[in-house]
Every structure is written in C-alpha cells, then in structure tokens.
Design an enzyme around this catalytic site. Structure first.
Site, PDB file in Angstrom:
ATOM      1  N   PRO A 273       9.404  10.407 -17.110  1.00  0.00           N
ATOM      2  CA  PRO A 273       9.471  11.811 -17.601  1.00  0.00           C
ATOM      3  C   PRO A 273       8.804  12.866 -17.054  1.00  0.00           C
ATOM      4  CG  PRO A 273       8.975  10.284 -19.375  1.00  0.00           C
ATOM      5  CD  PRO A 273       8.515   9.660 -18.147  1.00  0.00           C
ATOM      6  N   GLU A 274       9.594  14.211 -16.672  1.00  0.00           N
ATOM      7  CA  GLU A 274       8.904  15.216 -15.958  1.00  0.00           C
ATOM      8  C   GLU A 274       8.808  16.332 -16.913  1.00  0.00           C
ATOM      9  OE1 GLU A 274      10.461  15.493 -12.021  1.00  0.00           O
ATOM     10  OE2 GLU A 274      11.017  13.518 -11.770  1.00  0.00           O
TER      11      GLU A 274
END
Ligand SMILES: [Zn+2]
Length: 299
Positions: free
Chosen positions: A2-3
């Site tokens: 996840p960013e």
C-alpha cells in the site's frame, strides 16, 4: 504494497464510520503487531477510548483517540484495515456485499481486532506480518514523524521544494522518489507512474533536473497519486480497501507492470529494469534521461 493512495482510500472510507464510535475492546492476536509494547498493555490503554477521527501521514494511518492520544498503524507490505459487520441486521443486498468482503479478508491473517460500540469490528489483517501499531501522545507525533518528508498533496509540495530536495543528489530519480524522507507516501507504483507522466527516465540523477523538470515532476506526482485515489487504490497483491474490496487502479496503470506493452503516448515498447532493488517500468523512447549537471568545484 500500500502507498499513499491506498492508505488515503482506507482513511476516506473509514473516517466517517469510525468518528465518534467508542472502542469496547482491542484484542491483539499477534504480539509482533505492537512490539515492543506488550499486547495486554496496549489492550488496556485503548479499551473504552472514543475515536475522534482517522487521518494519514505518509503511509501511516492515525486513529485519533480521546485523551490526546493516537493509535498509529502502518500496513507495510500486506496489511489491511477493514471494517467488518457484527450483529447489526442488514438488508439482503448489503449483507451479500459484506459477506464477500468478510470472506476476502481471511480470518487466518487477523493480527488485531477492535470491537466497536455499534457491534462492528475493525480488523487489521496481515499475511506477511510486517504491519505494526503503536500508541503515542499527540504532543509527540511531530517528533515521531520528524524524518518523514513533505506531504505530496499539500501546498508545501512545490516545484521549488522538490528542487531543493533534489539539489546535489546523484541518486536516480526513481530512488529519490522512493525515499520517504523526501516525498512521503510515494512507493514503487506511483513513482513509475509519476516519472512516465513527467517524461523523465527513472535513472536520471535527481540533481540533474532543471526547473521545468521539477515543475513537470511535481505535477506528475500529484496527478499519479490523485489517479490512484480516484481508482480506490491498486490491488496487485493483498491490498483491500476499508470495506474489504479490491481497488481498480491496477487496470489504469500507464506503465507500471506493463512490460512489453505499447507506450500509451508514443507506442514504443515499455521496458522493465531494476532500480534500488525494485522493478521499474518506463518508456525508453519518450522518457528523457537527463545528464548529470557539472558541479562547480569548491575549495
Ligand atoms: Zn513512450
């Protein structure tokens, strides 16, 4: 992994659901999740707290609690934060959707569970177990995040700010964007997408950008992140949103994971190289490789 757009998606979905709710209990099922704090200690500290909101800093999720405290969580590689229905009666269509959501977050990978006062539960699931959490006093938050760089969706992220960060740096632009002490929240996916949008080769030395390149890259980082948020994040691995559903950004990638496919801008073939140990996708034709700027000698 996840960013920023994935974490922001979870935040936007869950903030209105969680704000004002009381935590009846926290159950830590994996001591590694909150180490070095002992699980029972964190459970006692969080029980009965009222949630004041869910926010984000870089890739960190910030669950603000009463008493000027924040439960900080990081999803790392494969973590997910998902709201799961409890005993509340559902209409049949909603029930079906939530049933699918519950199934998609395997209980086997459950690391921690918050029981809310409305019967719902907040699950932190994480197959790889790198995700983490800690409770911190709000007055210590700034110090804790002192090494985290500028928020790319804030007004502080200007071409000049980007230029100042890059000045004198010989690291490739791709590595420069991955460094969380520069621009916070950009990871492998959105670094590739931003460099493509800015027409910059990932191996260009960061310090070689002229002002026009800094402008292009700033705009490109913002556009790539906003596209990710609009797409509800990218689910190329374990990522699920706050409802346990997949994002759609993986279908919208311009170059990331598109090796061998035609460039959407010039039709050349998208290439893959490894930079900083990460797969990096780019167009060898329309992404310009900047040359290192000659440095003035100083005595
Ligand atoms: Zn191209």
């Amino acid at each position: 992994m996840p960013e920023l757009p994935e974490v922001e998606t979870v935040c936007r979905q869950l903030d209105p659901e969680l704000t004002g709710r009381r935590i009846e209990s926290l159950e830590v099922l994996d001591a590694r999740w909150c180490r070095p704090t002992p699980p029972r200690k964190l459970e006692r500290a969080v029980a009965d707290a009222t949630i004041e909101g869910l926010g984000r800093r870089g890739k960190y999720l910030l669950l603000a609690l009463d008493g000027e405290r924040t439960l900080v969580m990081h999803l790392r590689m494969t973590g997910n934060l998902v709201l799961v229905e409890g005993e509340r009666k559902l209409d049949p269509s909603e029930g079906r959707r939530l049933y699918e959501a519950e199934r998609s977050v395997s209980e086997r990978h459950l690391r921690a569970r918050l029981q809310l006062d409305d019967g719902r539960r907040l699950w932190f699931t994480d197959p790889r177990r790198f995700g983490e959490a800690f409770l911190i006093a709000n007055r210590k938050l700034d110090e804790r995040f002192a090494k985290l760089g500028v928020e790319p969706l804030s007004a502080e992220f200007t071409p000049d700010a980007l230029g100042a960060m890059a000045a004198g740096r010989t690291a490739p632009l791709k590595s420069f964007l991955l460094d969380q002490s520069g621009v916070a929240g950009v990871g492998n996916i959105y670094a590739d997408e931003a460099l493509f949008r800015a027409r910059l080769h990932p191996l260009s030395p960061a310090g070689s950008m002229k002002h026009e390149h800094q402008e292009a890259l700033r705009d490109a980082v913002v556009a790539a992140l906003e596209a990710g948020i609009d797409g509800g994040g990218a689910s190329i691995d374990d990522y699920r949103d706050g409802r346990g559903e997949k994002g759609t950004m993986q279908d919208e990638f311009l170059v990331h994971t598109r090796e061998g496919e035609p460039c959407p801008r010039c039709d050349a073939t998208i290439a893959r190289i490894v930079v900083s140990g990460r797969s990096t996708y780019y167009c060898p034709k329309c992404q310009v490789r900047l040359r290192k700027r000659p440095r003035r000698r100083r005595k």
